[in-house]
Design a protein around this motif. Structure first.
Motif, mmCIF file in Angstrom:
data_model
loop_
_atom_site.group_PDB
_atom_site.id
_atom_site.type_symbol
_atom_site.label_atom_id
_atom_site.label_comp_id
_atom_site.label_asym_id
_atom_site.label_seq_id
_atom_site.Cartn_x
_atom_site.Cartn_y
_atom_site.Cartn_z
ATOM 1 N N ARG A 151 0.968 -1.385 -0.115
ATOM 2 C CA ARG A 151 0.146 -0.282 0.020
ATOM 3 C C ARG A 151 0.983 1.220 -0.189
ATOM 4 N N VAL A 167 5.601 1.079 -7.104
ATOM 5 C CA VAL A 167 4.980 0.397 -6.935
ATOM 6 C C VAL A 167 3.622 0.372 -8.249
ATOM 7 N N GLU A 168 2.989 -0.174 -9.013
ATOM 8 C CA GLU A 168 1.978 -0.554 -9.665
ATOM 9 C C GLU A 168 1.002 -1.968 -9.734
ATOM 10 N N SER A 169 0.029 -1.944 -9.643
ATOM 11 C CA SER A 169 -0.483 -3.072 -8.881
ATOM 12 C C SER A 169 -1.604 -3.049 -10.262
ATOM 13 N N LEU A 212 2.786 -7.338 -10.281
ATOM 14 C CA LEU A 212 2.800 -6.155 -9.086
ATOM 15 C C LEU A 212 3.931 -5.527 -10.552
ATOM 16 N N THR A 247 7.135 0.626 -11.335
ATOM 17 C CA THR A 247 7.220 2.426 -12.174
ATOM 18 C C THR A 247 8.256 2.615 -12.252
ATOM 19 N N ARG A 249 -3.481 -9.906 -8.570
ATOM 20 C CA ARG A 249 -3.059 -8.144 -8.652
ATOM 21 C C ARG A 249 -1.600 -8.463 -9.677
ATOM 22 N N ILE A 285 2.437 2.039 -3.407
ATOM 23 C CA ILE A 285 1.585 1.651 -4.264
ATOM 24 C C ILE A 285 1.130 3.169 -4.356
ATOM 25 N N GLU A 286 0.939 4.038 -2.813
ATOM 26 C CA GLU A 286 0.663 5.208 -2.769
ATOM 27 C C GLU A 286 1.766 6.279 -3.070
#
Length: 165
Positions: free
Chosen positions: A83, A91-93, A105, A108, A103, A86-87
């Motif tokens: 989390r 990382v992109e899910s 992973l 980026t 999901r 990603i935030e």
């Protein structure tokens, strides 16, 4: 030797030598992680973030479930780490194409840049140590590390390496 329990005569290291090996491992690990720890601290990340970034980089598109198995952490712990990553845009899910529950992973560009900084620091330390020790010591070191792995982890390690990830 005749009165020694079966297998004990195969042990060629004393308890003191083993203790020294254990301590060397603790101090080596501390050195191995110190450079990335300094980088991670500036971002308020820890080693769990580093491990996740490392394995996502090594196997782009890996699933959350696969990462759980590789890292050997709880789902709650991994979700907390993912989390944050990603935030923060590292990382992109992506939802799976064949199974929408999965999901996948990916790092980026910023995630790849951070992974490179972390790995460069560890590669430099490892390269210097391997050069100083020589090729026979490097081969022996790898054998010792693999022998220390639990059998299931060793199997996963070999599968991971063979997959080219």
């Amino acid at each position: 030797m005749a009165d020694a329990p079966v297998g004990e005569n195969l042990l060629f290291l004393t308890d003191e030598q083993l203790r020294q090996g254990i301590e060397a491992m603790f101090f080596a690990y501390r050195g191995f992680t110190s450079d990335p720890d300094r980088i991670l601290a500036t971002l308020a990340y820890g080693r769990a973030h580093h491990r996740a970034i490392h394995f996502i980089n090594r196997a782009p598109g890996t699933t959350v479930n696969n990462l759980l198995i590789l890292l050997g952490v709880t789902k709650q712990s991994l979700n907390r780490v993912l989390r944050t990553l990603i935030e923060d845009g590292l990382v992109e899910s992506r939802v799976g194409t064949s199974d929408k529950r999965e999901r996948h992973l990916y790092l980026t560009e910023d995630g790849k840049a951070l992974e490179a900084r972390l790995s460069d620091a560890q590669r430099a330390r490892m390269r210097a140590a391997f050069r100083a020790a020589g090729p026979e010591a490097v081969a022996g070191f790898r054998q010792v590390l693999e022998a220390m792995m639990d059998p299931e982890m060793r199997r996963r390690y070999h599968a991971f390496r063979e997959a080219g990830a």
